[in-house]
Scaffold this motif. Structure first.
Motif, short mmCIF file in Angstrom:
data_model
loop_
_atom_site.label_atom_id
_atom_site.label_comp_id
_atom_site.label_asym_id
_atom_site.label_seq_id
_atom_site.Cartn_x
_atom_site.Cartn_y
_atom_site.Cartn_z
N UNK A 151 0.84 -1.20 0.00
CA UNK A 151 0.00 0.00 0.00
C UNK A 151 0.88 1.26 0.00
N UNK A 152 1.87 1.29 0.90
CA UNK A 152 2.72 2.47 1.03
C UNK A 152 3.53 2.71 -0.24
N UNK A 153 4.02 1.64 -0.84
CA UNK A 153 4.77 1.78 -2.09
C UNK A 153 3.87 2.30 -3.20
N UNK A 154 2.64 1.81 -3.22
CA UNK A 154 1.69 2.22 -4.27
C UNK A 154 1.34 3.71 -4.13
N UNK A 155 1.15 4.17 -2.90
CA UNK A 155 0.69 5.55 -2.70
C UNK A 155 1.84 6.53 -2.47
N UNK A 156 3.05 6.01 -2.20
CA UNK A 156 4.20 6.88 -1.99
C UNK A 156 4.27 7.53 -0.63
N UNK A 157 3.54 6.99 0.35
CA UNK A 157 3.56 7.58 1.69
C UNK A 157 4.79 7.16 2.48
N UNK A 158 5.20 8.04 3.40
CA UNK A 158 6.21 7.69 4.39
C UNK A 158 5.62 6.58 5.26
N UNK A 159 6.48 5.80 5.93
CA UNK A 159 6.02 4.67 6.72
C UNK A 159 6.42 4.84 8.19
N UNK A 160 5.76 4.06 9.04
CA UNK A 160 6.12 4.00 10.46
C UNK A 160 5.79 2.61 10.98
N UNK A 161 6.27 2.31 12.18
CA UNK A 161 5.97 1.06 12.86
C UNK A 161 5.61 1.41 14.30
N UNK A 162 4.97 0.47 15.00
CA UNK A 162 4.65 0.70 16.41
C UNK A 162 4.45 -0.63 17.12
N UNK A 163 4.50 -0.60 18.45
CA UNK A 163 4.20 -1.81 19.21
C UNK A 163 2.70 -2.06 19.27
#
Length: 253
Positions: free
Chosen positions: A148-160
């Protein structure tokens, strides 16, 4: 685990002295605290109470938009004014954009509680980052979120996405620069500040993931029955006096 930069667990649901101790043991500099169905003033108050010189707790809201059968979760950081749950996704996005909040997509495409690719593309210009890992997800959820992120070009994040104390700090985002307050975090997210995504691995992390999965089962059975049938109107319902009828035109209940 040694981290370089300013390390933030980007989404936790629990906060007390043991959580703070755990976060410090994990080498975190900050937590983003966004409990379910809790009004912004209370979140801010608790965040301030558990912040100190070693750990900052940033207040945030995970909004439950839409009706229960088609709800979409949105993580909002840097709100100036309270926003209720149970309003349309469009209404929530419009309000978050008006306030200049950082808008994050937690657990995209996950079960029936998440924004999908169509939603992310529709609100492409409002969304600031898409989550690509948390311990509650399975590997195909991670793959789909990355796609999804690659398709839309958004920055990414992770969380617990920690609902249990022991999961706090299992996952973090390390920003290159320190963040003095929630305004600084909001700005970093909205300007795509450089960051490193980190999560623990191995048997202990697998155990934490299993325990979070077990908690998810509880939350979606007894926990949901308790919220819907026994507790009455949620404090974050748009009819609550705190929202002053501002969201009547976009509420779904």
């Amino acid at each position: 685990m040694q981290r370089e930069g300013y390390a933030v667990d980007m989404h936790v649901k629990v906060l007390d002295e043991r959580v703070v101790e755990r976060a410090k043991e994990r080498g975190l500099d900050a937590l983003v605290y966004a409990p379910h169905f809790t009004r912004l003033p209370e979140i801010r108050s608790r965040a301030a109470a558990f912040s100190d010189d070693e750990l900052t707790v940033f207040p945030a809201r995970e909004l439950f938009t839409g009706a229960w059968q088609e709800r979409r979760h949105v993580l909002a950081i840097g709100l100036d004014e309270p926003v209720p749950d149970f309003i349309t996704l469009e209404g929530a996005m419009t309000e978050l954009e008006r306030q200049g909040a950082a808008v994050l997509v937690p657990h995209p495409g996950y079960l029936n509680v998440s924004m999908g690719l169509e939603d992310i593309e529709r609100y492409r210009d409002i969304i600031d980052a898409v989550e690509i890992y948390n311990p509650k997800q399975l590997s195909y959820h991670w793959d789909r979120a990355r796609a999804f992120a690659e398709r839309t070009g958004h920055e990414t994040f992770v969380s617990s996405y920690a609902h249990l104390r022991g999961t706090v700090g299992e996952v973090s985002v390390a920003f290159d620069e320190g963040l003095d307050d929630v305004t600084a975090l909001t700005r970093a997210l909205k300007t795509d500040a450089k960051r490193t995504l980190i999560h623990r691995d191995g048997p202990s992390h697998a155990l934490r993931r299993a325990l979070e999965w077990a908690h998810l089962g509880f939350e979606n059975t007894w926990g949901k029955f308790d919220r819907l049938m026994l507790q009455g109107t949620e404090p974050t319902h748009p009819d609550h006096v705190a929202y002053d009828d501002r969201f009547d035109d976009v509420k779904v209940y």
